[in-house]
Enzyme design. Structure first.
Site, mmCIF file in Angstrom:
data_model
loop_
_atom_site.group_PDB
_atom_site.id
_atom_site.type_symbol
_atom_site.label_atom_id
_atom_site.label_comp_id
_atom_site.label_asym_id
_atom_site.label_seq_id
_atom_site.Cartn_x
_atom_site.Cartn_y
_atom_site.Cartn_z
ATOM 1 N N ASP A 36 -14.302 14.368 21.822
ATOM 2 C CA ASP A 36 -13.980 13.669 23.068
ATOM 3 C C ASP A 36 -14.844 14.219 24.194
ATOM 4 O O ASP A 36 -15.244 15.398 24.168
ATOM 5 C CB ASP A 36 -12.499 13.857 23.412
ATOM 6 C CG ASP A 36 -11.973 12.782 24.345
ATOM 7 O OD1 ASP A 36 -11.261 11.882 23.857
ATOM 8 O OD2 ASP A 36 -12.284 12.825 25.553
ATOM 9 N N ASN A 84 -12.998 5.959 17.026
ATOM 10 C CA ASN A 84 -11.991 5.360 17.883
ATOM 11 C C ASN A 84 -12.401 5.251 19.349
ATOM 12 O O ASN A 84 -11.832 4.443 20.091
ATOM 13 C CB ASN A 84 -10.706 6.201 17.773
ATOM 14 C CG ASN A 84 -9.699 5.860 18.841
ATOM 15 O OD1 ASN A 84 -9.024 4.832 18.776
ATOM 16 N ND2 ASN A 84 -9.591 6.712 19.856
ATOM 17 N N TYR A 150 -16.761 -6.794 26.678
ATOM 18 C CA TYR A 150 -15.853 -6.107 25.756
ATOM 19 C C TYR A 150 -15.716 -6.923 24.469
ATOM 20 O O TYR A 150 -15.773 -6.377 23.365
ATOM 21 C CB TYR A 150 -14.492 -5.914 26.424
ATOM 22 C CG TYR A 150 -13.532 -5.057 25.639
ATOM 23 C CD1 TYR A 150 -13.681 -3.674 25.603
ATOM 24 C CD2 TYR A 150 -12.476 -5.621 24.927
ATOM 25 C CE1 TYR A 150 -12.802 -2.877 24.885
ATOM 26 C CE2 TYR A 150 -11.593 -4.838 24.204
ATOM 27 C CZ TYR A 150 -11.759 -3.460 24.191
ATOM 28 O OH TYR A 150 -10.889 -2.683 23.463
ATOM 29 N N LYS A 154 -16.716 -5.678 20.576
ATOM 30 C CA LYS A 154 -15.726 -5.588 19.504
ATOM 31 C C LYS A 154 -16.017 -6.580 18.383
ATOM 32 O O LYS A 154 -15.741 -6.292 17.210
ATOM 33 C CB LYS A 154 -14.320 -5.774 20.076
ATOM 34 C CG LYS A 154 -13.907 -4.662 21.037
ATOM 35 C CD LYS A 154 -14.046 -3.271 20.410
ATOM 36 C CE LYS A 154 -13.577 -2.153 21.322
ATOM 37 N NZ LYS A 154 -13.655 -0.824 20.691
ATOM 38 N N THR A 185 -2.254 2.335 27.014
ATOM 39 C CA THR A 185 -3.016 3.579 26.932
ATOM 40 C C THR A 185 -3.843 3.727 28.207
ATOM 41 O O THR A 185 -3.921 2.805 29.020
ATOM 42 C CB THR A 185 -3.966 3.553 25.719
ATOM 43 O OG1 THR A 185 -4.988 2.559 25.947
ATOM 44 C CG2 THR A 185 -3.219 3.216 24.430
#
Length: 256
Positions: A36, A84, A150, A154, A185
């Site tokens: 991260d 992820n 986006y 994806k 999130t």
């Protein structure tokens, strides 16, 4: 899910879906490397689960290669890689394009998946096989109006997973994608008030789907995740072939 003796790497692992997945993998017995950009958060979670923190920018090829190498060297093997990490565009993508923002979302959402998969494949070969799972989105299956960039990234991840899976499956390396709808999130935090009473997934809901894919997914499947529904492989409709039923040629552009 029993992952005793297995090793995993999770990118974007310090918060949200990534953190839920890290905890789920560790609970199942795996040792987990948490990659991260947030160094402090990655180290805190790695300490919590007895894993390894790998700070760095996942959109950088050297960072992803090093993350895989360090995880494999530290754990002695690598069996599961969850790619992820993701960001949103913050722009429409249809006018007044912010080039830096465009490069950023392409780097994190697309380049990182390509870099991560290509770095992970040799390590998984050495382990005798394993699973690479990319976090895509429902926007990889259907368009998300108002966020064309986006959606672009994806859809790219879903196409990449589906195309990469058949050849790697021959070596015991399974490639899948998980495609969550809107999840509560940090990724959607700035727009959270706009959702009102709209049902949102939790990070744990998506971790449930990750677990389900790891347990019973088939190569190339892209699993949708929606509130109140069991996660399952998305049923892509077949594209009509040439008239007369001819099968497509098995072409490798590497031979040309």
């Amino acid at each position: 899910m029993d992952l005793k003796g297995r090793a995993a790497l999770v990118t974007g692992g310090a918060s949200g879906i990534g953190a839920a997945a890290v905890r789920r993998l560790a609970k199942a017995g795996a040792v987990v490397a948490v990659a991260d950009r947030d160094d402090a958060a990655a180290r805190a979670l790695a300490d919590e689960v007895g894993g390894l923190a790998l700070p760095g920018d996942v959109s950088d090829l050297d960072t992803m290669t090093m993350a895989v190498d360090v995880a494999e060297d530290s754990f002695g093997r690598l069996n599961v890689v969850l790619l992820n990490a993701g960001v949103t565009a913050g722009q429409s993508g249809t006018e007044n394009l912010d080039l830096a923002g465009y490069r950023r979302i392409m780097g994190v959402n697309v380049d990182h998946v390509v870099f991560g998969l290509t770095a992970a494949v040799p390590a998984l070969r050495r382990a005798g096989g394993g699973t690479i799972l990319a976090t895509a989105s429902l926007a990889g299956l259907v368009p998300m109006p108002g966020d064309a960039l986006y959606t672009l990234t994806k859809h790219a991840v879903v196409g990449y997973v589906r195309a990469a899976a058949p050849e790697l499956a021959k070596e015991g390396i399974r490639v899948n994608a998980v495609c969550p709808g809107f999840a509560d999130t940090p990724l959607i935090a700035p727009a959270r008030p706009q959702f009102g009473d709209f049902p949102l997934l939790t990070a744990e809901d998506v971790a449930d789907a990750v677990e389900a894919v790891l347990e019973r997914g088939e190569p190339g499947e892209c699993w949708f995740v929606q509130p109140g529904r069991e996660p399952a492989p998305y049923g892509f409709r077949g594209v009509p072939g040439p008239k007369g039923g001819a099968a497509p040629p098995d072409v490798s552009w590497r031979d040309h």
